[in-house]
Design an enzyme around this catalytic site. Sequence first.
Site, PDB file in Angstrom:
ATOM      1  CG  HIS A 131      26.619  17.679 -21.742  1.00  0.00           C
ATOM      2  ND1 HIS A 131      27.113  17.466 -20.474  1.00  0.00           N
ATOM      3  CD2 HIS A 131      25.404  17.048 -21.773  1.00  0.00           C
ATOM      4  CE1 HIS A 131      26.244  16.749 -19.770  1.00  0.00           C
ATOM      5  NE2 HIS A 131      25.203  16.482 -20.542  1.00  0.00           N
ATOM      6  CG  ASP A 154      23.344  14.204 -18.776  1.00  0.00           C
ATOM      7  OD1 ASP A 154      23.454  15.433 -18.823  1.00  0.00           O
ATOM      8  OD2 ASP A 154      22.311  13.636 -18.374  1.00  0.00           O
ATOM      9  CE1 TYR A 157      18.433  16.642 -14.642  1.00  0.00           C
ATOM     10  CE2 TYR A 157      17.025  15.241 -15.989  1.00  0.00           C
ATOM     11  CZ  TYR A 157      18.164  16.013 -15.847  1.00  0.00           C
ATOM     12  OH  TYR A 157      19.037  16.142 -16.896  1.00  0.00           O
TER      13      TYR A 157
END
Length: 476
Positions: free
Chosen positions: A452, A245, A395
Amino acid sequence: KTISCLPRSFEYSQKNVVLVPAAALGVGGVLLYWLRSGRKMKTIDMGDGWWGSGERPLKGKEDESIRPFKIETSDKEIEDLHRRLDQFRFTPHVEGAAFHYGFNSSYLQKVVTYWRNQFDWRKQVEVLNKYPHFHTTIEGIDIHFIHVKPSYVPHGRAVQPLLMVHGWPGSFYEFYKIIPLLTEPARHGLNEGDVVFEVICPSIPGYGFSEAPHQKGFDSIAAARIFHKLMNRLGFKEYYLQGGDWGSRITTNMAQMLPQSVKGLHLNVVFIGKQGLGRLICIMLGAYLPWLVGLSREDARRFYPFVQKNIYDVLRESGYLHIQATKPDTAGCGLNDSPVGLAAYILEKFSTWTDKSFLHKDDGGLESKYSLDELLTNVMIYWVTSSIVSSMRFYKENFSKDPDLTAHTRVGVYVPTGIAAFPQEILHTPPVWVKDVYKNVISYSYMPRGGHFAAFEEPKLLAQDIMQFVRKVEQL
């Protein structure tokens, strides 16, 4: 005529004997110089930063001490949580919704009931404190990390430092199951006794117990620089890196920034956003003649049907990303005020990012891979630190500077690299594409299962792959 030409051609060929090697040597020298200078030039500038509140102090050095830290809780904190859980307003879901609309509200009711009546945060705080925690101040903010050393090292065996970096919506806690496998492999049935690690797991600034940046602009480059400073402060000159990630991007940036400090880079997800006609042709041809464009049979299986797996599935799973890359504080403030909202938002990712088919299950398949105690402990790390907003801001800081997240892929990664490709990962990146950026891939493993959150879900598989990779690097 033929005979009269002989002396000339002989003379010509003699000249060639001298000229061709000389020219080759010259061209080769220029090429070598260009390659070397290119490789030297193509690193990410380390730069510097200040993320504390207000202006950077002009005088005085930063406090470089490493301070032991312990996670604590209180009656007040737990009472506040319980009061909020008691006020949960249930929203009925449509019939047959499963996880297609997001977190199923009937299953959420079950999770909240467990959280309120059975989940023991005090006990989980003890679990979290079983590894040594520390704080140190870097660039004006407190950085939290755990540092776990092996309890026993056989004589003459080198201990490899390994920095492991989490992502969103995970935390340092994701690594709790893999740490003992890496620090004491022999005790856990891993016959990799010649490779032993000491593991450092920091919290990304703005996540968990690492202080949030007070200034705008904190991106993966800043995180990479801070983690290099952390490793340097711990006395390491060279170390291994591992990430998934955001951790994948941060550790990649670390390798691009100071390749001389990185012995090897191991990733369990690779994001390469390269576009263009060549890539489009590769995608189209790969559906019919995968071998022609360098795709293996397994790549094709994971990659096609392309529109379904790489466009529709990704669009369905990335609504959160658009919010967080544009206006994170709006949704974030609501999540920071509601533990139930926070749990739904975070745990939905632990469903479909673990296995895409969990979308069709009423409980999102959550308890088939994790326990509710494990899942809620991760949620609690966000809750008690009020870090959901600052974690979401990461982000915006990255996407506002680099909208398609491809800027860092223009700089090659030359350190030895290992990739563990898990089949349920959000995106599959085939080896032929990985090599566009990672120029020294020495191992690429198609993992048999897992998604993930690899370290959290399949710790043994990931630990084995890291060990095999490091053994290869050590033998180079």
